[in-house]
Write a protein that holds these residues in place. Structure first.
Motif, PDB file in Angstrom:
ATOM      1  N   VAL A   1      -3.226   4.565   8.850  1.00 12.62           N
ATOM      2  CA  VAL A   1      -1.887   4.432   8.268  1.00 12.62           C
ATOM      3  C   VAL A   1      -1.794   3.159   7.437  1.00 12.62           C
ATOM      4  CG1 VAL A   1       0.559   4.103   8.794  1.00 12.62           C
ATOM      5  CG2 VAL A   1      -0.768   5.798  10.055  1.00 12.62           C
ATOM      6  N   PHE A   2      -2.406   2.084   7.917  1.00 12.11           N
ATOM      7  CA  PHE A   2      -2.378   0.837   7.148  1.00 12.11           C
ATOM      8  C   PHE A   2      -3.083   1.010   5.810  1.00 12.11           C
ATOM      9  CE2 PHE A   2      -4.563  -3.136   5.977  1.00 12.11           C
ATOM     10  CZ  PHE A   2      -3.449  -3.909   5.681  1.00 12.11           C
ATOM     11  N   PHE A   3      -4.225   1.678   5.802  1.00 10.61           N
ATOM     12  CA  PHE A   3      -4.936   1.906   4.547  1.00 10.61           C
ATOM     13  C   PHE A   3      -4.117   2.772   3.596  1.00 10.61           C
ATOM     14  CE2 PHE A   3      -9.435   1.235   6.446  1.00 10.61           C
ATOM     15  CZ  PHE A   3      -9.279  -0.134   6.293  1.00 10.61           C
ATOM     16  N   GLU A   4      -3.414   3.756   4.141  1.00 11.10           N
ATOM     17  CA  GLU A   4      -2.638   4.649   3.280  1.00 11.10           C
ATOM     18  C   GLU A   4      -1.367   3.981   2.765  1.00 11.10           C
ATOM     19  OE1 GLU A   4      -1.161   9.297   3.204  1.00 11.10           O
ATOM     20  OE2 GLU A   4      -1.350   8.267   5.126  1.00 11.10           O
ATOM     21  N   GLU A   5      -0.765   3.137   3.582  1.00  8.26           N
ATOM     22  CA  GLU A   5       0.500   2.505   3.210  1.00  8.26           C
ATOM     23  C   GLU A   5       0.305   1.163   2.528  1.00  8.26           C
ATOM     24  OE1 GLU A   5       4.719   1.317   5.408  1.00  8.26           O
ATOM     25  OE2 GLU A   5       3.204   2.532   6.421  1.00  8.26           O
ATOM     26  N   GLY A   6      -0.770   0.462   2.881  1.00  3.05           N
ATOM     27  CA  GLY A   6      -0.989  -0.856   2.309  1.00  3.05           C
ATOM     28  C   GLY A   6       0.066  -1.844   2.776  1.00  3.05           C
ATOM     29  N   PHE A   7       0.388  -2.808   1.921  1.00  2.00           N
ATOM     30  CA  PHE A   7       1.381  -3.823   2.264  1.00  2.00           C
ATOM     31  C   PHE A   7       2.766  -3.410   1.762  1.00  2.00           C
ATOM     32  CE2 PHE A   7      -2.714  -6.010   1.963  1.00  2.00           C
ATOM     33  CZ  PHE A   7      -2.769  -6.618   3.208  1.00  2.00           C
TER      34      PHE A   7
ATOM     35  N   VAL B   1      -5.657  -3.835  -3.626  1.00  2.00           N
ATOM     36  CA  VAL B   1      -6.639  -4.923  -3.658  1.00  2.00           C
ATOM     37  C   VAL B   1      -7.659  -4.732  -4.771  1.00  2.00           C
ATOM     38  CG1 VAL B   1      -6.379  -5.360  -1.196  1.00  2.00           C
ATOM     39  CG2 VAL B   1      -8.169  -3.787  -1.977  1.00  2.00           C
ATOM     40  N   GLY B   2      -7.493  -3.657  -5.556  1.00  6.63           N
ATOM     41  CA  GLY B   2      -8.373  -3.436  -6.689  1.00  6.63           C
ATOM     42  C   GLY B   2      -9.739  -2.909  -6.323  1.00  6.63           C
ATOM     43  N   PHE B   3      -9.813  -2.199  -5.185  1.00  8.72           N
ATOM     44  CA  PHE B   3     -11.097  -1.633  -4.769  1.00  8.72           C
ATOM     45  C   PHE B   3     -11.485  -0.522  -5.732  1.00  8.72           C
ATOM     46  CE2 PHE B   3     -13.982   0.938  -2.200  1.00  8.72           C
ATOM     47  CZ  PHE B   3     -14.780  -0.050  -1.632  1.00  8.72           C
TER      48      PHE B   3
ATOM     49  N   ASP C   1       4.737  12.137  -1.201  1.00  5.57           N
ATOM     50  CA  ASP C   1       3.556  12.959  -1.476  1.00  5.57           C
ATOM     51  C   ASP C   1       2.395  12.027  -1.836  1.00  5.57           C
ATOM     52  OD1 ASP C   1       1.831  15.005  -1.936  1.00  5.57           O
ATOM     53  OD2 ASP C   1       2.769  15.714  -3.783  1.00  5.57           O
ATOM     54  N   PRO C   2       1.780  11.382  -0.847  1.00  7.17           N
ATOM     55  CA  PRO C   2       0.742  10.389  -1.143  1.00  7.17           C
ATOM     56  C   PRO C   2      -0.486  11.017  -1.793  1.00  7.17           C
ATOM     57  CG  PRO C   2       0.820  10.865   1.208  1.00  7.17           C
ATOM     58  CD  PRO C   2       1.997  11.550   0.598  1.00  7.17           C
ATOM     59  N   THR C   3      -1.080  10.274  -2.711  1.00  7.75           N
ATOM     60  CA  THR C   3      -2.259  10.766  -3.434  1.00  7.75           C
ATOM     61  C   THR C   3      -3.430   9.788  -3.378  1.00  7.75           C
ATOM     62  OG1 THR C   3      -1.398   9.814  -5.495  1.00  7.75           O
ATOM     63  CG2 THR C   3      -0.858  12.131  -5.028  1.00  7.75           C
ATOM     64  N   ARG C   4      -3.281   8.691  -2.633  1.00  9.23           N
ATOM     65  CA  ARG C   4      -4.354   7.700  -2.556  1.00  9.23           C
ATOM     66  C   ARG C   4      -4.116   6.797  -1.356  1.00  9.23           C
ATOM     67  NH1 ARG C   4      -2.116   4.607  -7.926  1.00  9.23           N
ATOM     68  NH2 ARG C   4      -0.298   3.609  -6.969  1.00  9.23           N
ATOM     69  N   TYR C   5      -5.136   6.004  -1.041  1.00  4.44           N
ATOM     70  CA  TYR C   5      -4.989   4.964  -0.031  1.00  4.44           C
ATOM     71  C   TYR C   5      -4.504   3.701  -0.735  1.00  4.44           C
ATOM     72  CZ  TYR C   5      -7.230   7.990   3.346  1.00  4.44           C
ATOM     73  OH  TYR C   5      -7.514   9.044   4.185  1.00  4.44           O
ATOM     74  N   GLN C   6      -3.238   3.393  -0.539  1.00  3.91           N
ATOM     75  CA  GLN C   6      -2.566   2.357  -1.304  1.00  3.91           C
ATOM     76  C   GLN C   6      -3.196   0.987  -1.102  1.00  3.91           C
ATOM     77  OE1 GLN C   6      -0.116   3.201  -3.447  1.00  3.91           O
ATOM     78  NE2 GLN C   6      -0.163   1.099  -4.226  1.00  3.91           N
ATOM     79  N   PHE C   7      -3.713   0.718   0.081  1.00  2.00           N
ATOM     80  CA  PHE C   7      -4.310  -0.594   0.345  1.00  2.00           C
ATOM     81  C   PHE C   7      -5.468  -0.869  -0.607  1.00  2.00           C
ATOM     82  CE2 PHE C   7      -7.762  -2.940   2.404  1.00  2.00           C
ATOM     83  CZ  PHE C   7      -7.144  -4.162   2.622  1.00  2.00           C
TER      84      PHE C   7
END
Length: 213
Positions: free
Chosen positions: A186-192, A209-211, A199-205
């Protein structure tokens, strides 16, 4: 009126062990259901929506309620009526609330032509299966609570090495591991951020961080 908490601990019986085994099964069962969601998330690359995450939270909360009973038996060898009411009561609140969450998501996609959110499993979307399992759990918890007075304060031989202790430890460690994995996912998907997109389409974290990729 007879008390649910007898002063003398009674010897273990079949019903007491059945309650314990059911608590282990309940904990492992809901944890496995959450693992199914993780498979669709990481194996089939489907991003869970906010309602999906809410349902997972209630699934894990339901497992924690049964896990409380398992842990009590592991540490004390006796489960009182109060312990049963605490554990199954927590699970009951979780499955009722989870039912509303899964019902809400089902109603969002009930119109003709709506393909729903995510993939199907055996002809039904995951949130529909979640609603079915939540409802079935309400019935199951009601049944075991009805028999809790018959098993309260019966000794459960789970403090010594054996299949009862092995099953209980496995259930609790498995639950703890899956909770940790979900927190990270969930942290990776939501980020900070405070909220997940509908409708999420990416891992926001990783995006924040520009990964690369």
């Amino acid at each position: 009126m007879d008390s649910l908490l007898p002063e003398v601990t009674r010897s273990g019986g079949l019903l007491g062990r059945v309650q314990y085994w059911f608590a282990c099964f309940f904990t492992l069962g809901w944890t496995a259901v959450v693992c199914g969601g993780l498979f669709y998330q990481f194996g089939m690359w489907e991003y869970p929506c906010p309602l999906c995450i809410v349902q997972r939270m209630f699934m894990l909360l339901a497992a924690l309620g049964a896990g409380y009973i398992v842990r009590t038996a592991l540490t004390r060898g006796v489960v009182t009526g109060r312990d049963y009411m605490m554990g199954w009561g927590l699970s009951l609140v979780a499955v009722v609330a989870g039912s509303f969450a899964s019902w809400r998501q089902t109603m969002l996609h009930v119109l003709p032509g709506d393909k729903g959110y995510g993939s199907e499993a055996f002809g039904l979307h995951l949130y529909v299966w979640a609603w079915i399992l939540f409802q079935a759990s309400v019935v199951a918890i009601g049944i075991v609570m009805a028999f809790a007075h018959s098993t309260a304060d019966h000794s459960v031989p789970a403090t010594a090495q054996g299949p009862l202790r092995t099953a209980g430890m496995l259930a609790l460690w498995f639950l703890g591991l899956v909770i940790a994995v979900n927190v990270v996912a969930v942290f990776f998907e939501e980020g900070f951020h405070w909220f997940l997109p509908d409708d999420p389409t990416r891992y926001q974290f990783f995006h924040d961080v520009g990964f690369p990729g």
